[in-house]
Scaffold this active site. Structure first.
Site, PDB file in Angstrom:
ATOM      1  N   ALA A 158       0.849  -1.196   0.000  1.00 37.81           N
ATOM      2  CA  ALA A 158       0.000   0.000   0.000  1.00 37.81           C
ATOM      3  C   ALA A 158       0.883   1.243   0.000  1.00 37.81           C
ATOM      4  CB  ALA A 158      -0.909   0.004   1.219  1.00 37.81           C
ATOM      5  N   LYS A 159       0.524   2.197  -0.853  1.00 34.20           N
ATOM      6  CA  LYS A 159       1.240   3.480  -0.864  1.00 34.20           C
ATOM      7  C   LYS A 159       0.557   4.370   0.166  1.00 34.20           C
ATOM      8  CE  LYS A 159       3.197   6.846  -4.134  1.00 34.20           C
ATOM      9  NZ  LYS A 159       4.614   6.547  -3.867  1.00 34.20           N
ATOM     10  N   CYS A 160       0.941   4.141   1.406  1.00 34.17           N
ATOM     11  CA  CYS A 160       0.297   4.791   2.544  1.00 34.17           C
ATOM     12  C   CYS A 160       1.223   5.855   3.129  1.00 34.17           C
ATOM     13  CB  CYS A 160      -0.017   3.731   3.597  1.00 34.17           C
ATOM     14  SG  CYS A 160      -0.653   4.384   5.152  1.00 34.17           S
TER      15      CYS A 160
END
Length: 306
Positions: A158-160
């Site tokens: 996830a690009k969190c």
């Protein structure tokens, strides 16, 4: 690098002024980092402005949100259309896009479910991420003392926003020590990625890059370079890379939407190859930029024109 303001930002289906894009200090995202985002580039091609791999970036954003149980209140088509309309509204021919999905104001506890999902799309002019001459001369980096998070702690797929606290430590350590960027290792001591880039090494004419199991972001530019390299006849292997293999490489380079294809000229003060961009990196960089800028035919339909 100071952000150059544009005119409008897309917010939950409508446009607002740049300076009006504000959130409450007690929004969930402030205390707990609950934001998913993307970084995309629009290039000014011969056929007009076009976003590189727009649909793939949107797919990854939706996947990031799915992992964190955040339901985006727009379809993928609506979202893609909004990205293009944001560029048009700001009359941009070449720019960087930053779609952001956050949990906003509504509850102060760790439980995020009571908080609303807010969606923003911003665009601005952004030059070369690692320096104006980085693509030609390369950058000096160090192996970081900070390790990437372990599997089953923070999801690296996830690009969190919260994941980038780790990236900030890697970047700050590098800058304070006089380097441009840092390279992190995973919990097993294998090469992972830069603070905001994937990494490749070239050895004996073959490409190597770390696997997803080394807690890397599944980079869209990374996947693009793998595809381009294979099309050009290069052998690409995805496997664990020991730290010392970086020093013995003929070439090493970063990939990313912001970094594009940036050569690494030294690691821990050890010169890589001849200390400048190598022939394989140069070929892949040229091919990538030619495709991204619409300078040659692209069988993969990677460009979405405005």
């Amino acid at each position: 690098m100071t952000i150059k303001k544009s005119d409008k930002i897309w917010f939950n289906g409508k446009f607002i002024n740049w300076d009006d894009a504000k959130i409450h200090i007690l929004s969930h995202v402030i205390s707990y980092g609950t934001a998913m985002f993307e970084g995309e580039r629009c290039y000014n091609t011969k056929k007009g402005p076009a976003v590189f791999r727009l649909k793939d970036h949107t797919d990854r954003l939706f996947n990031s949100c799915k992992i964190y149980r955040m339901d985006i209140p727009f379809s993928k088509k609506e979202f893609n259309d909004a990205c293009l309309e944001t560029i048009r509204t700001n009359r941009m021919k070449e720019c960087y896009l930053r779609p952001i999905v956050i949990r906003g104001y509504g509850s102060i506890g760790v439980d995020p479910f009571p908080c609303p999902i807010d969606v923003y799309i911003a665009v601005w002019e952004w030059g070369k991420y690692l320096g104006e001459d980085a693509l030609e001369k390369g950058v000096d980096v160090r192996v970081s003392s900070w390790t990437r998070m372990a599997p089953n702690t923070f999801p690296a797929l996830a690009k969190c926003a919260a994941n980038y606290m780790n990236s900030q430590l890697i970047k700050m350590e590098a800058v304070v020590d006089g380097y441009i960027e840092g390279v992190s290792l995973d919990i097993n001591g294998y090469v992972s990625e830069g603070s905001g880039e994937n990494i490749f090494i070239v050895r004996d004419g073959k490409l190597l890059t770390p696997p997803l199991s080394s807690c890397i972001l599944p980079g869209i530019t990374r996947e693009t370079i793998i595809t381009i390299a294979q099309d050009l006849g290069y052998e690409v292997t995805v496997r664990n890379i020991p730290r010392e293999e970086l020093y013995l490489a003929d070439e090493v380079f970063f990939t990313g939407t912001a970094a594009e294809v940036t050569p690494i000229r030294s690691i821990d003060r050890i010169i890589i190859g001849k200390g400048k961009i190598g022939p394989v990196t140069k070929q892949l960089q040229s091919e990538y930029l030619a495709l991204a800028r619409g300078e040659k035919p692209n069988k993969y339909s990677w460009l979405t024109y405005l």
